[in-house]
Design an enzyme around this catalytic site. Structure first.
Site, PDB file in Angstrom:
ATOM      1  CD  GLU A 402      48.205 -65.901   2.774  1.00 33.22           C
ATOM      2  OE1 GLU A 402      49.055 -66.820   2.744  1.00 33.22           O
ATOM      3  OE2 GLU A 402      47.005 -66.093   2.509  1.00 33.22           O
TER       4      GLU A 402
HETATM    5  C1  LIG Z   1      42.018 -60.772   9.758  1.00 41.28           C
HETATM    6  C2  LIG Z   1      42.973 -61.907   9.946  1.00 41.28           C
HETATM    7  C3  LIG Z   1      42.770 -63.094   9.254  1.00 41.28           C
HETATM    8  C4  LIG Z   1      43.640 -64.172   9.457  1.00 41.28           C
HETATM    9  N1  LIG Z   1      43.361 -65.375   8.850  1.00 41.28           N
HETATM   10  C5  LIG Z   1      44.058 -66.474   9.229  1.00 41.28           C
HETATM   11  C6  LIG Z   1      43.652 -67.777   8.799  1.00 41.28           C
HETATM   12  O1  LIG Z   1      42.705 -67.935   8.023  1.00 41.28           O
HETATM   13  N2  LIG Z   1      44.333 -68.853   9.252  1.00 41.28           N
HETATM   14  C7  LIG Z   1      45.397 -68.724  10.098  1.00 41.28           C
HETATM   15  O2  LIG Z   1      45.965 -69.733  10.475  1.00 41.28           O
HETATM   16  N3  LIG Z   1      45.829 -67.496  10.515  1.00 41.28           N
HETATM   17  C8  LIG Z   1      45.173 -66.374  10.116  1.00 41.28           C
HETATM   18  N4  LIG Z   1      45.558 -65.136  10.558  1.00 41.28           N
HETATM   19  C9  LIG Z   1      46.706 -65.037  11.432  1.00 41.28           C
HETATM   20  C10 LIG Z   1      47.886 -64.322  10.814  1.00 41.28           C
HETATM   21  O3  LIG Z   1      48.500 -65.153   9.874  1.00 41.28           O
HETATM   22  C11 LIG Z   1      48.795 -63.889  11.954  1.00 41.28           C
HETATM   23  O4  LIG Z   1      48.150 -62.819  12.608  1.00 41.28           O
HETATM   24  C12 LIG Z   1      50.171 -63.493  11.498  1.00 41.28           C
HETATM   25  O5  LIG Z   1      50.877 -64.591  11.011  1.00 41.28           O
HETATM   26  C13 LIG Z   1      50.986 -62.835  12.619  1.00 41.28           C
HETATM   27  O6  LIG Z   1      50.929 -63.572  13.787  1.00 41.28           O
HETATM   28  P1  LIG Z   1      50.532 -62.858  15.165  1.00 41.28           P
HETATM   29  O7  LIG Z   1      49.268 -62.123  14.942  1.00 41.28           O
HETATM   30  O8  LIG Z   1      50.563 -63.850  16.242  1.00 41.28           O
HETATM   31  O9  LIG Z   1      51.666 -61.777  15.385  1.00 41.28           O
HETATM   32  P2  LIG Z   1      53.072 -62.023  16.094  1.00 41.28           P
HETATM   33  O10 LIG Z   1      53.716 -63.227  15.531  1.00 41.28           O
HETATM   34  O11 LIG Z   1      52.885 -61.935  17.553  1.00 41.28           O
HETATM   35  O12 LIG Z   1      53.854 -60.749  15.596  1.00 41.28           O
HETATM   36  C14 LIG Z   1      53.750 -59.461  16.224  1.00 41.28           C
HETATM   37  C15 LIG Z   1      54.817 -58.548  15.628  1.00 41.28           C
HETATM   38  O13 LIG Z   1      56.122 -59.101  15.890  1.00 41.28           O
HETATM   39  C16 LIG Z   1      56.830 -59.291  14.694  1.00 41.28           C
HETATM   40  N5  LIG Z   1      57.607 -60.524  14.772  1.00 41.28           N
HETATM   41  C17 LIG Z   1      57.204 -61.742  15.155  1.00 41.28           C
HETATM   42  N6  LIG Z   1      58.207 -62.622  15.073  1.00 41.28           N
HETATM   43  C18 LIG Z   1      59.270 -61.944  14.610  1.00 41.28           C
HETATM   44  C19 LIG Z   1      60.611 -62.295  14.306  1.00 41.28           C
HETATM   45  N7  LIG Z   1      61.078 -63.540  14.413  1.00 41.28           N
HETATM   46  N8  LIG Z   1      61.441 -61.333  13.883  1.00 41.28           N
HETATM   47  C20 LIG Z   1      61.002 -60.061  13.733  1.00 41.28           C
HETATM   48  N9  LIG Z   1      59.756 -59.678  13.984  1.00 41.28           N
HETATM   49  C21 LIG Z   1      58.890 -60.602  14.429  1.00 41.28           C
HETATM   50  C22 LIG Z   1      55.772 -59.385  13.610  1.00 41.28           C
HETATM   51  O14 LIG Z   1      56.291 -59.025  12.338  1.00 41.28           O
HETATM   52  C23 LIG Z   1      54.722 -58.411  14.110  1.00 41.28           C
HETATM   53  O15 LIG Z   1      55.059 -57.109  13.730  1.00 41.28           O
HETATM   54  C24 LIG Z   1      44.752 -64.033  10.314  1.00 41.28           C
HETATM   55  C25 LIG Z   1      44.974 -62.814  10.973  1.00 41.28           C
HETATM   56  C26 LIG Z   1      44.104 -61.774  10.814  1.00 41.28           C
HETATM   57  C27 LIG Z   1      44.358 -60.501  11.577  1.00 41.28           C
END
Ligand SMILES: Cc1cc2nc3c(=O)[nH]c(=O)nc-3n(C[C@H](O)[C@H](O)[C@H](O)COP(=O)(O)OP(=O)(O)OC[C@H]3O[C@@H](n4cnc5c(N)ncnc54)[C@H](O)[C@@H]3O)c2cc1C
Length: 592
Positions: A402
């Site tokens: 989220e």
């Molecule tokens: C168990 C699980 C269930 C999920 N369910 C869903 C679902 O139903 N539908 C769906 O669409 N998604 C889902 N997700 C995805 C989830 O919303 C994302 O994992 C989340 O938004 C973070 O994206 P990412 O994993 O690509 O991390 P990244 O975006 O790669 O982030 C990695 C790190 O970098 C930081 N970061 C990234 N951008 C910035 C910035 N601009 N400034 C500062 N810090 C930053 C983040 O805070 C984090 O610490 C789920 C994830 C998990 C693990």
């Protein structure tokens, strides 16, 4: 109807206790709905946690079906689609009650929230009539496909494509989605994709039966092991043109607005989860004997019990305060002639700042509670045979999905500044007034001795500290502030702590006036301890921010200002925490 408060306005405006809703005010019907959910967890979920986590074939779907039969999937769905049409805060209460259900809570909230709401709020009449009744009963289960391998926090950068076929009847969707909750069994997917060379996403309602959908096996995860999480591949998945949701390129807006709701509901879910964990921990602390005493007699353990309860009570106060603000804003929009779906969205959007704060503060509250829960259990906390291990693992995801907590902190400041720039919120006027106050001789007027007056003054001063620092950062750094994330994190912390501290204080004040001093002494202690730790946190965050961009005389002046605005009479937090812990230990559970 209450006076309508604007979202984000708490930063510059004092709120009266009579203007906030507190959870103690839920009516009998809401309490009954809550109890139904708790009973359901007891009867159907909590006795099957190992089987759920092992992803026993068909079990989660059966539980969702049963929840659907009881009406738990349709609390906030309008009656015309088979739901109960309850207000926002009642749906928060359901998320809270179900929140103690581990992976089941995740499956249910993904279905009722991000899975169902895009159709309810953005669907046309035909789409709603076709999908919402079946989603309300649970006959169809839903998932939300936004994230991709290379597109997480930067959600609008997804590469999944949608191309109109030659006949103009279907969009062919191609691409890969990742981390999709309920992916393994969903019948309906809300899929975000880009049409041709569009800059922005478009949303589609995709039925599994449309074909062209394959998926990877279940992800192996740290926690919420019973929640289905899949990578999903769309290979020329043919979606009828009438299944586009809202308009072309409106998908990112849909994603953002639905996530606002998801964030505050996630906060509500952590509240239910924390309540159960604290009760379990207190129970154990009362039973476990070391050095011939129950460990609940030891100050170090009592501190953990009290602090867990304080953080839960405080964040809960903020969550339901914002929930009511959303309900009030909705009523006002309906009264102004707006249609229901638009008013629902608009009311939540108005409080998007509060939703982001609640997501962050609640998820961090739960991580604290489960961490100390493990600690109170000692070695047994580390054992998979005892209940804390699952709670600890399952909590961690809340800071990631989220919108990560970093992204949400950035959003808090970004949204506030944008509202100020648009003239919707006058931040600069009050910020300048604070600077004027700093130049003037301090006011030594007689102290107000009415109840909570000193604490309210502290809140007002903490807001001034925040305005002073944010105002100075904007002036000094201008456009480059958006790149200074460390400073933005400091400012977000100040804003968030002020909001939660004010919320818990207003709750204590309202309880004092409705139930009397004697009956609400512990709640007053909770509010005061939270407030005093907030002063220290704001002082630390404020200094870090000021050291990062301030210089010379101006820096010195602001440091003096920060000291003035974070000054408070001494308060014995140790004794207050002892009183709070004693109450929980006597009741042998979380009891507020
Ligand atoms: C168990 C699980 C269930 C999920 N369910 C869903 C679902 O139903 N539908 C769906 O669409 N998604 C889902 N997700 C995805 C989830 O919303 C994302 O994992 C989340 O938004 C973070 O994206 P990412 O994993 O690509 O991390 P990244 O975006 O790669 O982030 C990695 C790190 O970098 C930081 N970061 C990234 N951008 C910035 C910035 N601009 N400034 C500062 N810090 C930053 C983040 O805070 C984090 O610490 C789920 C994830 C998990 C693990």
């Amino acid at each position: 109807m209450r006076t309508t408060i604007k979202g984000g306005e708490f930063v510059i405006k004092e709120t009266l206790y009579s203007e906030v809703f507190i959870p103690e005010e839920f009516d009998e019907e809401a309490k009954m709905i809550r109890q139904t959910c708790l009973d359901f967890l007891d009867a159907e979920v909590l006795n099957k946690l190992d089987r759920i986590d092992a992803q026993e074939e068909g079990l989660m779907q059966q539980l969702m079906d049963k929840a659907g039969e009881l009406g738990m999937l349709g609390v906030s769905i309008p009656e015309e689609y088979g739901g109960f049409g309850k207000n926002f805060n009642t749906s928060m209460l359901v998320a809270d009650a179900v929140g103690g259900g581990f992976s089941f809570a995740v499956a249910l909230s993904a279905h009722t929230g991000i899975g169902t709401l895009p159709i309810l709020y953005y669907g046309n009449a035909e789409q709603k009539a076709k999908y919402i009744p079946k989603l309300t009963t649970g006959e169809w289960k839903a998932a939300y496909c936004l994230t991709e391998p290379n597109s997480g926090s930067d959600a609008n950068s997804g590469r999944t494509s949608a191309k109109l076929n030659a006949e103009g009847t279907h969009y062919l969707i191609n691409g890969q989605k990742m981390w999709i909750t309920n992916g393994g069994f969903a019948d309906i997917f809300i899929v975000f994709a880009k049409i041709d060379d569009d800059k922005n996403l478009t949303a589609f309602i995709v039925e599994k039966d449309f074909g062209g959908i394959t998926m990877n096996p279940e992800e192996h995860k740290l926690g919420i092991k019973g929640s289905s999480t899949r990578q999903i591949f769309f290979n020329d998945c043919a979606v009828p043109v009438e299944n586009m949701l809202s308009e072309r390129e409106n998908g990112f807006k849909i994603a953002v607005n639905i996530l606002n709701i998801g964030r505050i509901k996630l906060g509500a879910a952590t509240i239910g989860s924390a309540r159960a964990v604290i009760s379990t921990a207190v129970n154990y602390a009362n039973e476990r004997v070391q050095f011939n005493l129950p460990i609940s007699k030891f100050g170090a353990v009592r501190y953990k019990i009290a602090e867990s309860a304080i953080r839960l009570f405080a964040t809960e106060s903020a969550a339901y305060r914002a929930g009511q603000n959303i309900d009030d804003a909705y009523e006002a929009l309906i009264a102004s002639g707006m249609d229901e779906a638009k008013a629902k969205l608009k009311s939540v959007e108005q409080f998007a700042i509060e939703c982001a704060i609640i997501k962050v503060w609640c998820s961090e509250m739960l991580d604290y509670v489960v961490d100390e829960g493990v600690q109170i259990y000692g070695g047994m906390g580390y054992s998979a045979e005892a209940p804390m291990e699952r709670a600890y693992r399952d909590s961690r995801i809340n800071r990631i999905f989220e919108g990560t907590n970093e992204v949400n902190r950035l959003l808090v400041v970004d949204m506030l500044l944008k509202r100020a720039m648009k003239g919707e919120l006058d931040l600069m006027g009050p910020a300048q007034a604070v600077v004027g106050e700093l130049m003037a001789i301090p006011d030594f007027a007689d102290e107000d001795t009415t109840v909570f007056a000193a604490e309210k003054k502290i809140i007002a001063n903490l807001k001034k500290a925040g305005l002073m620092i944010a105002g100075a950062a904007v002036q000094k750094l201008m456009m480059s502030l958006s790149k200074e994330q460390e400073i933005l994190m400091n400012i977000a912390d100040i804003i968030g702590y002020v909001y939660v501290a004010e919320s818990v204080l207003l709750r204590a004040e309202k309880l004092y006036h409705s139930q009397g001093e004697e009956a609400t002494r512990v709640q007053a202690d909770i509010a005061r301890v939270y407030l005093y730790s907030t002063i220290e946190k704001i002082s630390a965050a404020g200094k870090e921010a000021l050291y990062s961009f301030g210089e010379g005389d101006e820096l010195n002046m602001m440091l003096v200002g920060l000291r003035r605005f974070t000054k408070a009479q001494p308060f014995n937090v140790k004794d207050a925490r002892q009183r709070i812990a004693r109450k929980l230990i006597e009741e042998n559970k979380y009891c507020f």
